[in-house]
Scaffold this active site. Structure first.
Site, short mmCIF file in Angstrom:
data_model
loop_
_atom_site.label_atom_id
_atom_site.label_comp_id
_atom_site.label_asym_id
_atom_site.label_seq_id
_atom_site.Cartn_x
_atom_site.Cartn_y
_atom_site.Cartn_z
CE LYS A 96 -2.78 3.31 1.62
NZ LYS A 96 -2.45 4.59 2.28
N PRO A 125 -3.06 2.09 -5.08
CG PRO A 125 -2.58 4.07 -3.95
CD PRO A 125 -2.68 3.48 -5.31
CG ASP A 184 -7.20 3.25 1.81
OD1 ASP A 184 -8.08 2.89 0.99
OD2 ASP A 184 -7.20 4.37 2.33
#
Length: 294
Positions: free
Chosen positions: A232, A249, A251
């Site tokens: 990430k 990324p 999350d």
DNA sequence: TACCAGGGCCTTT
DNA sequence: AAAGGCCATGGT
């Protein structure tokens, strides 16, 4: 894209400034409030509708807006805009075309909705080291606290710009300060990660040019050689600090919206070279929905 | 595999 | 006012 006569120089209280007209797909508020950057804050009392102030590339600047098609930059000349801020703000990319490309590739109603809602977001071209270091700090952390920690790092270890504002500290400066000092700035268990990153950059073991020239997989792998950089954080650094707009990324917020609106076999890479912009729209949108308690 | 490591913001109680 | 959830990674 932007022609020269759309840039006008002026001064305000002796501070050089520029006004740029004909801006599209750009809102200062969304760009600096979407979680990609930790060094800009809204200015309270301003004659502009929206104004954010902060430091990037070792310079203190203020970005302001009264209408979607106009942008004011205080602390910059036309030359500064052309050579630095246009690129920093992502105004050298055609976001209309990027949005159309994403729409064609995905066919997702959720992404279309998110891109409409966050249509004024541009991915900033932050300095690589600042992005790497900042997103190490960001792990397992919330945005207000991330901002405080980074501000403390800059104030204590960054170069003094004007007696009031400070540049992001160099890897060398962080190495000199040492792990215990970085820990004392409330970085917690991330202190050793920050030191490892700083030492690898200082020594050349982590080579930013190599990362920039690498394939997406190789670039991620190179960044993950640093202790405390996982998938990430690596992808955040690539997207926000290396202009790798295909980086995506994931999350908890993005995970949530992917689970909600996309099939389990969905591959972010199918979104193409600007998948990272899609990620940013989705993140901003999901946080907004969260704010609406949905 | 599950948990913990700083810490503080944020929501819920 | 107090309590508990949250967060990305590495180590145990």
């Amino acid at each position: 894209m932007l022609v020269k006569d759309e840039i006008k120089e002026f001064k305000e209280a002796g501070v050089p400034a520029v006004k740029i007209s004909g801006v599209e797909d750009f809102l200062v508020s969304q760009t600096f409030d979407c979680g990609q950057c930790f060094r800009f804050d809204p200015v309270g009392s301003t004659r502009h509708e929206v104004e954010y102030a902060g430091v990037a590339y070792g310079r203190y600047v203020r970005f302001a807006q009264d209408a979607p098609d106009e942008l004011y930059i205080y602390g910059a000349t036309e030359r500064d805009f052309v050579s630095l801020w246009r690129h920093y703000l992502g105004l050298d990319l055609d976001y209309g075309a990027i949005k159309r490309d994403l729409a064609l590739r995905s066919g997702s109603a959720a992404l279309a909705e998110a891109a409409k809602y966050g249509g004024g977001i541009r991915i900033l071209a932050q300095e690589p080291w600042e992005a790497v270091c900042s997103f190490i700090v960001s792990q397992n952390n919330n945005i207000p606290r991330i901002k405080k920690i980074i501000a403390a790092m800059c104030k204590n270890l960054g170069e003094d710009i004007d007696g009031e504002h400070f540049a992001f500290p160099s890897p060398e400066s962080i190495c000199r300060a040492g792990e215990s000092f970085i820990f004392s700035l409330r970085t917690g268990f991330r202190a050793k990660y920050i030191l490892d990153a700083a030492e690898k950059v200082r020594s050349g073991e982590l080579d930013f040019d190599a990362i920039r020239n690498a394939s997406p997989e190789e670039a991620e792998e190179l960044l993950c050689t640093v202790k405390g950089i996982g998938k990430k954080v690596a992808n955040c650094a690539l997207l926000y600090g290396f202009g790798k707009y295909d980086a995506f990324p994931v999350d908890v917020w993005v995970r949530r919206i992917l689970d909600k609106y996309f099939t389990p076999d969905f591959d972010p890479a199918s979104l193409g070279p600007y998948a990272g912009m899609a990620q940013q729209y989705l993140f901003y949108y999901e946080r907004y929905l969260g704010g609406q308690k949905q």
